[in-house]
Write a protein that holds these residues in place. Structure first.
Motif, PDB file in Angstrom:
ATOM      1  N   ASP A 130       0.744  -1.158  -0.047  1.00  0.00           N
ATOM      2  CA  ASP A 130      -0.046  -0.075  -0.014  1.00  0.00           C
ATOM      3  C   ASP A 130       0.847   1.293   0.011  1.00  0.00           C
ATOM      4  O   ASP A 130       0.681   2.255  -0.660  1.00  0.00           O
ATOM      5  CB  ASP A 130      -0.971   0.061   1.253  1.00  0.00           C
ATOM      6  CG  ASP A 130      -1.908  -0.944   1.233  1.00  0.00           C
ATOM      7  OD1 ASP A 130      -2.198  -1.484   0.068  1.00  0.00           O
ATOM      8  OD2 ASP A 130      -2.611  -1.384   1.849  1.00  0.00           O
ATOM      9  N   ALA A 131       1.950   1.161   0.915  1.00  0.00           N
ATOM     10  CA  ALA A 131       2.815   2.307   0.755  1.00  0.00           C
ATOM     11  C   ALA A 131       3.641   2.530  -0.353  1.00  0.00           C
ATOM     12  O   ALA A 131       3.665   3.802  -1.151  1.00  0.00           O
ATOM     13  CB  ALA A 131       3.899   2.097   1.982  1.00  0.00           C
ATOM     14  N   LEU A 132       4.026   1.419  -1.195  1.00  0.00           N
ATOM     15  CA  LEU A 132       4.622   1.787  -2.394  1.00  0.00           C
ATOM     16  C   LEU A 132       3.534   2.031  -3.534  1.00  0.00           C
ATOM     17  O   LEU A 132       4.048   2.903  -4.335  1.00  0.00           O
ATOM     18  CB  LEU A 132       5.089   0.219  -2.838  1.00  0.00           C
ATOM     19  CG  LEU A 132       5.878   0.158  -4.341  1.00  0.00           C
ATOM     20  CD1 LEU A 132       6.900   1.090  -4.416  1.00  0.00           C
ATOM     21  CD2 LEU A 132       6.103  -1.195  -4.706  1.00  0.00           C
ATOM     22  N   ALA A 133       2.127   1.548  -3.456  1.00  0.00           N
ATOM     23  CA  ALA A 133       1.194   1.683  -4.297  1.00  0.00           C
ATOM     24  C   ALA A 133       1.050   3.594  -4.316  1.00  0.00           C
ATOM     25  O   ALA A 133       0.930   4.267  -5.343  1.00  0.00           O
ATOM     26  CB  ALA A 133      -0.020   1.277  -4.005  1.00  0.00           C
ATOM     27  N   GLN A 134       1.199   4.102  -2.889  1.00  0.00           N
ATOM     28  CA  GLN A 134       0.975   5.536  -2.896  1.00  0.00           C
ATOM     29  C   GLN A 134       2.078   6.205  -3.673  1.00  0.00           C
ATOM     30  O   GLN A 134       1.678   7.191  -4.159  1.00  0.00           O
ATOM     31  CB  GLN A 134       0.817   5.880  -1.472  1.00  0.00           C
ATOM     32  CG  GLN A 134      -0.431   5.366  -0.632  1.00  0.00           C
ATOM     33  CD  GLN A 134      -0.444   5.899   0.815  1.00  0.00           C
ATOM     34  OE1 GLN A 134       0.344   6.552   1.214  1.00  0.00           O
ATOM     35  NE2 GLN A 134      -1.443   5.295   1.565  1.00  0.00           N
ATOM     36  N   GLU A 135       3.194   5.718  -3.446  1.00  0.00           N
ATOM     37  CA  GLU A 135       4.280   6.372  -4.125  1.00  0.00           C
ATOM     38  C   GLU A 135       4.309   6.198  -5.678  1.00  0.00           C
ATOM     39  O   GLU A 135       4.487   7.379  -6.169  1.00  0.00           O
ATOM     40  CB  GLU A 135       5.708   5.797  -3.628  1.00  0.00           C
ATOM     41  CG  GLU A 135       6.822   6.300  -4.365  1.00  0.00           C
ATOM     42  CD  GLU A 135       7.139   7.877  -3.704  1.00  0.00           C
ATOM     43  OE1 GLU A 135       7.562   8.722  -4.749  1.00  0.00           O
ATOM     44  OE2 GLU A 135       6.549   8.462  -2.772  1.00  0.00           O
ATOM     45  N   VAL A 136       3.741   5.302  -6.138  1.00  0.00           N
ATOM     46  CA  VAL A 136       3.853   4.894  -7.681  1.00  0.00           C
ATOM     47  C   VAL A 136       2.570   6.005  -8.110  1.00  0.00           C
ATOM     48  O   VAL A 136       2.739   6.452  -9.184  1.00  0.00           O
ATOM     49  CB  VAL A 136       3.215   3.492  -7.865  1.00  0.00           C
ATOM     50  CG1 VAL A 136       2.958   3.426  -9.462  1.00  0.00           C
ATOM     51  CG2 VAL A 136       4.530   2.630  -7.605  1.00  0.00           C
ATOM     52  N   SER A 137       1.557   6.232  -7.447  1.00  0.00           N
ATOM     53  CA  SER A 137       0.415   7.111  -7.995  1.00  0.00           C
ATOM     54  C   SER A 137       0.964   8.492  -8.137  1.00  0.00           C
ATOM     55  O   SER A 137       0.178   9.132  -8.666  1.00  0.00           O
ATOM     56  CB  SER A 137      -0.584   6.783  -6.826  1.00  0.00           C
ATOM     57  OG  SER A 137      -0.292   7.712  -5.741  1.00  0.00           O
ATOM     58  N   ARG A 138       1.986   9.052  -7.580  1.00  0.00           N
ATOM     59  CA  ARG A 138       2.632  10.333  -7.915  1.00  0.00           C
ATOM     60  C   ARG A 138       3.234  10.568  -9.164  1.00  0.00           C
ATOM     61  O   ARG A 138       3.543  11.540  -9.584  1.00  0.00           O
ATOM     62  CB  ARG A 138       3.438  10.722  -6.573  1.00  0.00           C
ATOM     63  CG  ARG A 138       2.643  10.637  -5.206  1.00  0.00           C
ATOM     64  CD  ARG A 138       3.753  11.083  -4.130  1.00  0.00           C
ATOM     65  NE  ARG A 138       2.986  11.238  -2.815  1.00  0.00           N
ATOM     66  CZ  ARG A 138       3.245  10.325  -1.946  1.00  0.00           C
ATOM     67  NH1 ARG A 138       4.226   9.351  -2.238  1.00  0.00           N
ATOM     68  NH2 ARG A 138       2.491  10.375  -0.860  1.00  0.00           N
ATOM     69  N   TRP A 139       3.626   9.173  -9.771  1.00  0.00           N
ATOM     70  CA  TRP A 139       4.414   9.234 -10.970  1.00  0.00           C
ATOM     71  C   TRP A 139       3.492   9.165 -12.171  1.00  0.00           C
ATOM     72  O   TRP A 139       2.382   8.464 -12.299  1.00  0.00           O
ATOM     73  CB  TRP A 139       5.255   7.953 -11.049  1.00  0.00           C
ATOM     74  CG  TRP A 139       6.405   8.251 -10.073  1.00  0.00           C
ATOM     75  CD1 TRP A 139       6.487   8.192  -8.551  1.00  0.00           C
ATOM     76  CD2 TRP A 139       7.916   8.601 -10.481  1.00  0.00           C
ATOM     77  NE1 TRP A 139       7.685   8.323  -8.232  1.00  0.00           N
ATOM     78  CE2 TRP A 139       8.599   8.556  -9.199  1.00  0.00           C
ATOM     79  CE3 TRP A 139       8.412   8.860 -11.699  1.00  0.00           C
ATOM     80  CZ2 TRP A 139      10.029   8.746  -9.410  1.00  0.00           C
ATOM     81  CZ3 TRP A 139       9.858   8.909 -11.842  1.00  0.00           C
ATOM     82  CH2 TRP A 139      10.666   8.811 -10.463  1.00  0.00           C
ATOM     83  N   ARG A 140       3.890   9.755 -13.328  1.00  0.00           N
ATOM     84  CA  ARG A 140       3.457   9.454 -14.834  1.00  0.00           C
ATOM     85  C   ARG A 140       3.799   8.136 -15.120  1.00  0.00           C
ATOM     86  O   ARG A 140       5.233   7.862 -14.886  1.00  0.00           O
ATOM     87  CB  ARG A 140       3.579  10.600 -15.669  1.00  0.00           C
ATOM     88  CG  ARG A 140       2.994  11.718 -15.508  1.00  0.00           C
ATOM     89  CD  ARG A 140       3.479  13.081 -16.357  1.00  0.00           C
ATOM     90  NE  ARG A 140       3.202  12.546 -17.723  1.00  0.00           N
ATOM     91  CZ  ARG A 140       1.817  12.707 -18.428  1.00  0.00           C
ATOM     92  NH1 ARG A 140       0.768  13.251 -17.672  1.00  0.00           N
ATOM     93  NH2 ARG A 140       1.740  12.389 -19.686  1.00  0.00           N
ATOM     94  N   ALA A 141       3.242   7.077 -15.607  1.00  0.00           N
ATOM     95  CA  ALA A 141       3.755   5.930 -15.924  1.00  0.00           C
ATOM     96  C   ALA A 141       4.696   5.596 -16.745  1.00  0.00           C
ATOM     97  O   ALA A 141       5.845   5.062 -16.657  1.00  0.00           O
ATOM     98  CB  ALA A 141       2.594   5.342 -16.536  1.00  0.00           C
ATOM     99  N   SER A 142       4.773   6.648 -17.783  1.00  0.00           N
ATOM    100  CA  SER A 142       5.792   6.556 -18.841  1.00  0.00           C
ATOM    101  C   SER A 142       7.195   7.090 -18.114  1.00  0.00           C
ATOM    102  O   SER A 142       8.458   6.332 -18.255  1.00  0.00           O
ATOM    103  CB  SER A 142       5.695   7.324 -19.974  1.00  0.00           C
ATOM    104  OG  SER A 142       5.447   8.736 -19.878  1.00  0.00           O
ATOM    105  N   GLU A 143       7.107   8.100 -17.273  1.00  0.00           N
ATOM    106  CA  GLU A 143       8.226   8.532 -16.608  1.00  0.00           C
ATOM    107  C   GLU A 143       8.942   7.558 -15.558  1.00  0.00           C
ATOM    108  O   GLU A 143      10.197   7.405 -15.437  1.00  0.00           O
ATOM    109  CB  GLU A 143       7.869   9.760 -15.957  1.00  0.00           C
ATOM    110  CG  GLU A 143       7.570  10.947 -16.903  1.00  0.00           C
ATOM    111  CD  GLU A 143       7.232  12.294 -16.401  1.00  0.00           C
ATOM    112  OE1 GLU A 143       6.951  12.512 -15.189  1.00  0.00           O
ATOM    113  OE2 GLU A 143       6.818  13.490 -17.110  1.00  0.00           O
TER     114      GLU A 143
END
Length: 454
Positions: A130-143
């Motif tokens: 869940d913590a990793l998912a929160q961090e991923v959600s801040r990024w644009r996928a391609s970047e």
């Protein structure tokens, strides 16, 4: 089972294997239950296993008809070995999987320790998903995809099929043949006897592959009696696959960054009839073992290689796995729409890996036949991305239904198998060629079990 889709797959595979020669008749298909999928996954399983079996028949000049059990073929694409009285090993790292980004979805592949470390160098260490998912959600996928790849890791943004077709790598893959063949200089006349019961008895196969696709190819060759020696790097582990994939093989460890071990690999190659490798496109070249050099070391060598993203284009040296290719080329997105889901929906099995593995085995067997008939060596190159393109051309019509396959052991008359880890059961072979059983003589084993020698 959709016989029209199976026929089309068979024709395209045969063309990849033998060019424009008239294809052999389609195998006889029995027990035709199929996976439920937007794509012809079970048809792909049955035809790719059938192709490797037909290549076996051609090598030994057998006129016996090939039969494929579609349910069993589908199950082999799932797993062929099941543990008894003990838990099955975990197939995925705790942080591997699909994550929602700021503008879409991305898949992180973290099974190997160094790939997880690369991901963590970009996204940080987290105690739970869940913590990793929160961090991923801040990024644009391609970047995020590019940042992880630049760090030496493995990730893939979920793209649509249309976006992949417009992507430079997708365009490069679309121009590649399913199997890219080259005839190489001839070698000495082989001493193989090609007995019908164990056709590859006496054939030395040097195996430089890992994970699934390449090991599936060499497992099939081992089931025909080939002497398969697999070389792993120091510290390499794949506990979820050792029992599944390494049966019938010997396994040694060499560090190819060390001169002595690299020279030992060359000595092994000098006595090899077949080389199967799954390194990134230029990896062997950087070790001084480019294709031309390999043929000089072992004249007449049957040299079959695999990579993830194709052999041309900007991603030719990018790390990749089946699940990442499914995300990157549009399969997971197409499955999502077909199932009317709100998240990536991949294939029910890692079909790109398994199908490519059987195509590689068919290429080896065809290369051996060419060696027997005219003395030529050969080089064949395949990729997961090109197999994905083949499968994407074979979709079920909207609203169609398939049988659905469940993992019922009683349907498949499995065989007991005692491995170094304990007791398990192995599915019987999915293909039937009279007089030629497909059976590995030894169970799976760990890296370093055997010396690096023939």
């Amino acid at each position: 089972m959709d016989h029209q889709l199976a026929t089309s797959l068979w024709q395209q595979m045969w063309q990849g294997l033998r060019g424009n020669s008239a294809p052999q008749p389609l195998p006889t298909f029995v027990d035709t239950a199929t996976f439920s999928s937007a794509f012809a996954v079970s048809e792909l399983a049955a035809t790719s296993i059938g192709l490797a079996t037909q290549a076996t028949a051609s090598l030994i000049a057998s006129s016996e008809p090939v039969e494929v059990n579609v349910r069993l073929a589908s199950r082999w694409f799932q797993h062929s070995f099941m543990t008894l009285n003990r838990p099955a090993p975990q197939l995925w790292d705790a942080f591997a999987g699909d994550y929602a980004s700021a503008d879409g979805w991305i898949r992180l592949h973290t099974n190997a320790a160094h790939h997880r470390q690369a991901m963590e160098s970009v996204l940080g260490q987290h105690h739970h998903r869940d913590a990793l998912a929160q961090e991923v959600s801040r990024w644009r996928a391609s970047e995020l995809e590019q940042a992880i790849v630049d760090a030496g890791g493995c990730a893939a943004e979920m793209r649509s099929a249309a976006a992949w077709q417009q992507h430079p790598q997708g365009q490069a893959v679309s121009l590649e043949p399913l199997i890219d063949w080259q005839i190489t200089p001839s070698g000495p006349k082989p001493a193989w006897l090609l007995p019908q019961a164990r056709p590859l008895l006496g054939v030395n196969v040097l195996d430089l592959t890992r994970i699934i696709a390449g090991p599936v190819a060499t497992r099939f060759l081992a089931s025909l009696g080939a002497h398969v020696l697999r070389i792993d790097p120091p510290g390499w582990q794949e506990p979820g696959l050792d029992e599944e994939i390494s049966c019938g093989k010997r396994r040694a460890v060499l560090d190819l960054t060390h001169t002595d071990d690299r020279e030992q690999l060359i000595r092994l190659l000098r006595q090899a009839d077949v080389l199967v490798h799954g390194y990134r496109a230029d990896a062997l070249d950087r070790l001084g073992l480019d294709a031309e050099t390999r043929q000089k070391i072992a004249p007449g060598l049957v040299d079959v290689s695999l990579n993830a993203w194709g052999w041309q284009g900007p991603w030719r040296n990018r790390r990749g796995f089946d699940s990442l290719v499914q995300m990157g080329c549009g399969i997971a997105e197409q499955g999502m729409h077909w199932q009317q889901h709100d998240k990536p929906t991949p294939l029910p099995v890692q079909a790109l890996d398994h199908a490519t593995g059987y195509l590689m085995a068919a290429a080896v067997l065809t290369g051996l036949q060419q060696r027997v008939e005219n003395g030529n060596g050969s080089q064949a190159r395949l990729s997961l991305a090109r197999t994905a393109q083949l499968l994407q051309q074979h979709r079920y019509a909207p609203g169609s239904t398939q049988t659905g396959i469940t993992a019922e052991v009683k349907d498949n008359l499995p065989m007991l198998e005692l491995t170094p880890w304990g007791l398990g059961i192995r599915l019987r072979a999915a293909a039937y060629l009279p007089g030629t059983p497909f059976l590995c003589a030894t169970p799976g084993c760990l890296p370093g079990t055997d010396p690096a020698s023939w």
